[in-house]
Design a protein around this motif. Sequence first.
Motif, PDB file in Angstrom:
ATOM      1  N   GLU A 118       0.835  -1.201   0.000  1.00 16.69           N
ATOM      2  CA  GLU A 118       0.000   0.000   0.000  1.00 16.69           C
ATOM      3  C   GLU A 118       0.870   1.251   0.000  1.00 16.69           C
ATOM      4  O   GLU A 118       0.567   2.255  -0.637  1.00 16.69           O
ATOM      5  N   THR A 166      -4.141  -8.588  -7.935  1.00 15.50           N
ATOM      6  CA  THR A 166      -5.435  -9.260  -8.003  1.00 15.50           C
ATOM      7  C   THR A 166      -6.162  -9.113  -6.659  1.00 15.50           C
ATOM      8  O   THR A 166      -7.370  -9.232  -6.593  1.00 15.50           O
ATOM      9  N   CYS A 167      -5.384  -8.910  -5.592  1.00 17.52           N
ATOM     10  CA  CYS A 167      -5.987  -8.703  -4.271  1.00 17.52           C
ATOM     11  C   CYS A 167      -5.725  -7.302  -3.719  1.00 17.52           C
ATOM     12  O   CYS A 167      -6.564  -6.727  -3.060  1.00 17.52           O
ATOM     13  N   HIS A 168      -4.517  -6.791  -3.963  1.00 14.30           N
ATOM     14  CA  HIS A 168      -4.149  -5.499  -3.376  1.00 14.30           C
ATOM     15  C   HIS A 168      -4.553  -4.352  -4.285  1.00 14.30           C
ATOM     16  O   HIS A 168      -4.544  -4.493  -5.511  1.00 14.30           O
ATOM     17  N   ALA A 169      -4.850  -3.226  -3.666  1.00 12.62           N
ATOM     18  CA  ALA A 169      -5.188  -2.022  -4.428  1.00 12.62           C
ATOM     19  C   ALA A 169      -3.940  -1.510  -5.125  1.00 12.62           C
ATOM     20  O   ALA A 169      -2.872  -1.453  -4.525  1.00 12.62           O
ATOM     21  N   THR A 220      -4.654   5.344  -2.098  1.00 13.56           N
ATOM     22  CA  THR A 220      -5.946   5.547  -1.455  1.00 13.56           C
ATOM     23  C   THR A 220      -6.220   7.033  -1.244  1.00 13.56           C
ATOM     24  O   THR A 220      -5.308   7.833  -1.099  1.00 13.56           O
TER      25      THR A 220
END
Lengths: 251, 173
Positions: free
Chosen positions: B90, B129-132, B136
């Motif tokens: 992130e 595929t899972c993480h943004a 943010t």
Amino acid sequence: MSITGNKKTACAESSCMQSRRRFLLGAGAILLAPGVLLTVRPALADETGRQRWGLLIDTRRCVGDCSACVTACSTTHGLVSNGRPATDPQWIRKVQVTDPGTGHVAHMPIMCQHCGNAQCVEVCPTGASLKRADGIVLVDKHLCIGCRYCVMACPFKARGFAHEEVENPSPVSPRGKGSAEGCTMCVHRINKGQLPACVEACARSGHEAILFGDLNDPTSLIAKRVVAFGAAALRADLRTDPSVRYVGVNL
Amino acid sequence: MQQYNTILRRRLLPALLLGALLTAAGVFFAAPPHQAAAAEAAPPVPKQKLVRGHWSENPEIMRKNHKELLLEGMTNAARATNRKDDNTIERCVTCHIVRDGEKPVSAADPRHFCNQCHAKAGVSIDCFTCHASLPTTDPAVMSPEVRNADTVKERLQQWQKYTQEQAAKGTGK
């Protein structure tokens, strides 16, 4: 099954663990064999297993037409409906229970119960299903192979499975197709000292039916209320020792 | 017995000799002298030494070590109750933004920061595929100073300042 009995067992186990840890720490480094040293990483303040995060749900304050907790959960964790209810992600379910004898109707949210004796952790073949030191049950999605044993083992239907591709995963809650998933008790918020999203949303809606706190701390409000109200565990006969307790229903 | 000895002499021994010869040739030709010279000219980056907080000054270290750092963060992510936010993916995408006009591009775009090298190296990553893959906009995670900083270095500095402020607030509680 009595709550106090359970608590005593849990306390006895945790104190046992602590004393063992303290012994290891005291030793510092252990000589396994000549020239081979096993060094022990010093335990950090919040890794000692002293805390046990829990939720207390007062069903007398929970109303049927409110879904603030469910909405807040979906928003926080980016759970988007694809219009297929059978496979759509849902980490909190609102359930209505009726006592057949008296006709008394109660509403309650059911999420991962974060069991002390978690069956999902027991059955996981890869160790992806795990229990943190503070009692929160999670899925390590890097290890999950998507076998769904945990989904079948959970007596509360609380473990879900990501059936579809996730387009815009939430930065705080990574999730993707092919992995088991469930309520995380909003660890990302707890780590920052905030309340779980459902608890905050419930309070904001004016119902204040969900209380969050440390079950292991006898001075905390949640622990006091668990004792005062005799809060019940769902399916207490299974002896899973949940961290989520309910008030106002005969279970 | 006589028969086996003949087979050994006629078939197996020549085969073994040929094998040994080929192995020797392989060892000899595998490391030609010009490659060895190139390795001397450019000293290898120390791979095992993880250096934190300096990757904007020395991107070469991060290029070699980012996998180890991410792996470290990954193994701690779910289990550690005292998780630190410095090795999260992130945080990578927070600073390494590639903008298309005003909007940051996602991992689906070949211009995305991670894609720039991985496409060239032929490495397909499945982190996103899972993480943004987008930074943010949640103010709790990211301050406007971080969001609006132009260079990676500036963003990193703002991020450090922001996290220090957050930590100071946390202790004041």
